[in-house]
Design a protein around this motif. Structure first.
Motif, PDB file in Angstrom:
ATOM      1  N   ALA A 141       0.831  -1.213   0.000  1.00  0.00           N
ATOM      2  CA  ALA A 141       0.000   0.000   0.000  1.00  0.00           C
ATOM      3  C   ALA A 141       0.861   1.257   0.000  1.00  0.00           C
ATOM      4  O   ALA A 141       0.440   2.323  -0.467  1.00  0.00           O
ATOM      5  N   PHE A 142       2.083   1.195   0.540  1.00  0.00           N
ATOM      6  CA  PHE A 142       3.030   2.319   0.533  1.00  0.00           C
ATOM      7  C   PHE A 142       4.233   1.905  -0.297  1.00  0.00           C
ATOM      8  O   PHE A 142       4.908   0.929   0.021  1.00  0.00           O
ATOM      9  N   SER A 143       4.496   2.671  -1.392  1.00  0.00           N
ATOM     10  CA  SER A 143       5.549   2.271  -2.322  1.00  0.00           C
ATOM     11  C   SER A 143       6.493   3.436  -2.565  1.00  0.00           C
ATOM     12  O   SER A 143       6.156   4.396  -3.281  1.00  0.00           O
ATOM     13  N   PRO A 144       7.682   3.435  -1.980  1.00  0.00           N
ATOM     14  CA  PRO A 144       8.673   4.484  -2.277  1.00  0.00           C
ATOM     15  C   PRO A 144       9.323   4.226  -3.634  1.00  0.00           C
ATOM     16  O   PRO A 144       9.334   3.100  -4.118  1.00  0.00           O
ATOM     17  N   PHE A 145       9.879   5.294  -4.240  1.00  0.00           N
ATOM     18  CA  PHE A 145      10.558   5.132  -5.521  1.00  0.00           C
ATOM     19  C   PHE A 145      11.607   6.222  -5.675  1.00  0.00           C
ATOM     20  O   PHE A 145      11.610   7.229  -4.960  1.00  0.00           O
ATOM     21  N   LEU A 146      12.544   6.038  -6.619  1.00  0.00           N
ATOM     22  CA  LEU A 146      13.593   7.000  -6.964  1.00  0.00           C
ATOM     23  C   LEU A 146      13.380   7.475  -8.389  1.00  0.00           C
ATOM     24  O   LEU A 146      12.856   6.731  -9.229  1.00  0.00           O
ATOM     25  N   LEU A 147      13.845   8.694  -8.666  1.00  0.00           N
ATOM     26  CA  LEU A 147      13.722   9.277  -9.997  1.00  0.00           C
ATOM     27  C   LEU A 147      15.095   9.724 -10.484  1.00  0.00           C
ATOM     28  O   LEU A 147      15.888  10.295  -9.724  1.00  0.00           O
TER      29      LEU A 147
END
Length: 282
Positions: free
Chosen positions: A6-12
């Motif tokens: 339900a909580f998804s961190p990501f990098l850009l």
């Protein structure tokens, strides 16, 4: 595709270039960005989520200032929709129910014509108990069943070993070996009894017998001795005529010398008038 949390961190991380066609001249410059963020799902399928991210930009344009590049930081927030996501495969249908066999006899209930069979009972294809096996047979009544009796047709009364063969010193007494009055001539009923002895001897071909004749105390001793011997010989001769080898048979008479009951009564004298068969060789 759907996410697993339900909580998804990501990098850009990104970069690129831009071409500008200006009135005086054309211009090309590049840029790069880096940052990160996270998604918070708003439904169980995780196809709708709040998106928050931050990026730092570098624009490499020498004409824009005294520096060789420009910097910029941006913070974004919004709602993200996942379009064309992977459709989850439907759950496999449950296996069909197994046919029921309530009494556990190996025949399903729909075919079982004898429901409620007790546990361990052997049944036929209809689920009905098999008939009990016939009891073991002992044709000659010697206590050894026919399927293991090495010496069939043992005459009734002989003691036998575990193989069903008459043992040495075994003895039977027959009161049914009768003769004509004051004679050694066998009656028809006596021959029927001797036929049983002959069958037993054929079933145990190595057995030898001694035939003993006995009388009661009526009459002179010498006469009774002679009569008992003649009667024993008559029984022996009949057995030989029925196919028993003469070498297997002996005959002797004891007259009134070996009574087994009193000679003072009619019943006792009847007991003493007898023929005995004694095994001398197994």
């Amino acid at each position: 595709m759907t996410r697993s949390s339900a909580f998804s961190p990501f990098l850009l991380l990104g970069g690129g270039g831009q071409y500008e066609d200006r009135a005086a001249n054309s211009h090309v410059y590049g840029f790069a960005n880096a940052g990160g963020g996270f998604l918070i799902s708003l439904n169980e399928a995780r196809t709708v989520a709040i998106r928050v991210d931050a990026k730092h930009y570098w624009v490499f344009d020498n004409d824009s200032s005294s520096h060789s590049y420009l910097q910029d930081t941006r913070l974004n927030a919004g709602v993200q929709f996942l379009l064309g996501g992977k459709t989850e495969q439907p759950a496999a249908p449950p296996p069909p129910p197994q046919p029921k066999d309530s009494d556990g006899d190996g025949v399903i209930d729909s075919l079982d014509q004898c429901p409620g069979t007790p546990p361990g009972t052997k049944v036929d294809s209809r689920g009905c108990p098999l008939p009990p096996p016939p009891p073991p047979k002992d044709s000659d009544g010697d206590g050894v069943y026919d399927d293991v009796d090495a010496c069939p047709n043992t005459p009734v009364g002989f003691k036998v070993d575990a193989r069903g063969c008459a043992i040495r010193e075994a003895r039977i007494i027959l009161h049914d070996i009768n003769f004509e009055f004051d004679s050694s001539r066998l009656l028809a009923t006596s021959k029927a009894e001797l036929d049983k002895i002959a069958a037993g001897l054929k079933g145990q071909p190595t057995m030898g017998l001694i035939i003993e004749g006995h009388t009661d105390a009526t009459g002179p001793d010498a006469y009774n001795m002679k009569l008992s011997k003649a009667r024993a010989e008559a029984a022996r001769s009949y057995l030989v005529s029925q196919g028993v080898a003469s070498s297997r048979l002996e005959a002797t008479g004891y007259g009134e010398t070996k009574p087994i009951a009193t000679n003072k009564t009619k019943e006792g004298r009847a007991e003493n008038r007898r023929v005995e068969f004694k095994v001398t060789r197994e």
